[in-house]
Design an enzyme around this catalytic site. Structure first.
Site, PDB file in Angstrom:
ATOM      1  N   ASP A 166       0.834  -1.201   0.000  1.00  0.00           N
ATOM      2  CA  ASP A 166       0.000   0.000   0.000  1.00  0.00           C
ATOM      3  C   ASP A 166       0.871   1.255   0.000  1.00  0.00           C
ATOM      4  O   ASP A 166       0.596   2.225  -0.714  1.00  0.00           O
ATOM      5  CB  ASP A 166      -0.916   0.005   1.220  1.00  0.00           C
ATOM      6  CG  ASP A 166      -1.792  -1.235   1.289  1.00  0.00           C
ATOM      7  OD1 ASP A 166      -2.389  -1.592   0.261  1.00  0.00           O
ATOM      8  OD2 ASP A 166      -1.863  -1.847   2.372  1.00  0.00           O
ATOM      9  N   HIS A 174      -5.329  -2.917   6.480  1.00  0.00           N
ATOM     10  CA  HIS A 174      -5.115  -3.240   5.061  1.00  0.00           C
ATOM     11  C   HIS A 174      -6.481  -3.579   4.462  1.00  0.00           C
ATOM     12  O   HIS A 174      -6.849  -4.726   4.269  1.00  0.00           O
ATOM     13  CB  HIS A 174      -4.150  -4.421   4.931  1.00  0.00           C
ATOM     14  CG  HIS A 174      -3.934  -4.860   3.513  1.00  0.00           C
ATOM     15  ND1 HIS A 174      -3.319  -4.061   2.590  1.00  0.00           N
ATOM     16  CD2 HIS A 174      -4.269  -6.008   2.876  1.00  0.00           C
ATOM     17  CE1 HIS A 174      -3.261  -4.702   1.434  1.00  0.00           C
ATOM     18  NE2 HIS A 174      -3.851  -5.886   1.584  1.00  0.00           N
TER      19      HIS A 174
END
Length: 438
Positions: free
Chosen positions: A250, A278
């Site tokens: 990410d 996440h």
């Protein structure tokens, strides 16, 4: 345990002691052997191979009633023997044990060869790979071991394959927990939390029982934050600080989007934080990030883009990739695992930091304790980390962090039966599963 006698010519060639122990394991209708000397000779052992059919003595039948498991050293890695002192590789470090679950999957297929080639721990660090699979994937796992064998990596001294986490995690210095059940059609997120949570509870117990006391654990299998929490709760002997949930992909995606918008190469983007879970509630932090050393908001004047489009682009990057590629990210995930490990074993550049999902208890940001929450970290390169204190917050960032915090607290309640905290109550606010979890 069975004892075999080597021919005298072979013993003299390999400098073996007169008696060597091997274990015979039966897989369907075939057998493999794992050889180890009874004692350690004067010089350090280096692993090499002798094919099982070169050994003339037949193994003694295993005792009935012994538990059966698919566990093996593999091929060229099966025989341990001693080199003369002058032949030792004096420049190498002590070998480290790296356990990998989901080792027959696509992410591991990229990662294992980076590990074996020295791209992760360095060109002077010999490693042993302990690979965990399942009954269904065991034949594919043998194929992975064959490719590792054929690649002739000098640093790869041992390979073990098994379906038993207690065998794979034995003396592990690093545990990379990649394997997890994907979300199937019609499956609610609560169901996925429970199914994968049971996997990570069992793996946490195995790590607690047999791994190195200071093992570093990186959880990749989704939902990785809560899986990491379950794992650490089932491994009380291991410091909670040693558990990480992977949010580095990410972070890398966020850096890429900022670089594209600013018209710079991505190595000019620093101080990028992914806050929280996440999932699609994750918070890519443009307030503290920098481009060419300047605050992002001074370089990118389109603040509406930052608040509305930037986060969505990072969150949906995996879905776009699936549309183009036909499958979820594997190569870039493996790269991000490498980045995450190297961030812990190489000192963080002065003034910079990296993102990792870590245990939140004691954090300086006022975030709820006793969850695994992605936050900004720095490391001295010793495998440990400290949380960054010199970050700033505004109302927008606080609001976004509160949302992802609430989601992780809800996930924690949903897996209470797996963390020793009573009866599970699932009140997940919405479905925030990332596309790669499907």
């Amino acid at each position: 345990m069975a004892v075999a006698e080597f021919p005298s010519s072979l013993k003299s060639q390999l400098n073996l002691s007169s008696t060597t122990v091997f274990q015979a394991n039966r897989f369907h209708n075939h057998r493999r052997c794992s050889f180890r000397p009874f004692y350690r000779a004067r010089s350090s052992p280096i692993t090499c191979s002798v094919a099982p059919n070169q050994i003339e003595a037949a193994p003694v039948a295993a005792k009935t009633g012994e538990p059966k498991s698919k566990s093996d050293c593999y091929g060229v890695f099966c025989l341990t023997y001693d080199l003369k002192a002058e032949e030792e590789t004096t420049s190498w470090k002590k070998m480290i044990n790296i356990a990998v679950s989901g080792a027959a999957g696509m992410i591991s297929n990229h990662l294992l060869f980076k590990l074996a080639a020295g791209e992760v721990f360095g060109p002077d660090q010999p490693i042993a790979l302990k690979l965990l699979g399942s009954e269904r994937s065991f034949q594919a796992l043998e194929g992975v071991a064959m490719e590792l064998e054929d690649s002739l990596f000098p640093l790869l001294r041992e390979v073990v394959i098994s379906i038993d986490p207690y065998e794979v995690f034995q003396d592990a210095d690093w545990a990379l927990l990649i394997g997890a059940k994907p979300r199937g059609p019609g499956m609610e997120r609560a169901g996925l939390l429970d199914i994968n949570g049971q996997i990570f509870a069992e793996q946490g117990k195995a790590l607690n029982a047999v791994a190195s006391p200071n093992v570093k654990v990186i959880v990749v299998g989704n939902p990785c934050n809560t899986n990491a929490l379950i794992c650490l709760k089932n491994a009380p002997k291991i410091p909670a600080k040693n558990f990480h949930a992977l949010t580095r992909l990410d972070e890398n995606r966020a850096k890429c989007q900022l670089a594209l918008k600013a018209g710079v190469f991505y190595d000019q983007v620093s101080n990028m934080t992914i806050w929280g879970n996440h999932s699609t509630t994750q918070v890519p932090d443009f307030l503290n990030a920098r481009i060419n050393g300047l605050p992002v908001k001074e370089v990118i004047k389109d603040h509406r883009w930052l608040e509305e489009e930037f986060t969505e682009k990072v969150q949906k990057r995996g879905g776009v990739l699936i549309e183009k590629w036909g499958r979820s990210s594997a190569a870039s995930t493996s790269v991000s695992i490498v980045d995450a490990i190297r961030s812990l074993i190489i000192p963080t550049p002065e003034g910079d930091w990296f993102s990792s999902g870590v245990y939140s208890t004691g954090n300086p940001y006022g975030i709820a304790e006793d969850i695994v929450f992605s936050m900004p970290c720095r490391s001295k390169g010793d495998g440990d980390y400290e949380l960054v204190k010199d970050v700033i917050f505004d109302d927008y960032l606080r609001m976004r962090i509160a949302k992802t915090e609430a989601e992780l607290l809800a996930e924690k309640r949903c897996v209470a039966h797996l963390t020793g905290e009573g009866i599970a109550v699932c009140d997940l606010p919405e479905d925030t599963m990332l596309p790669g979890e499907m």
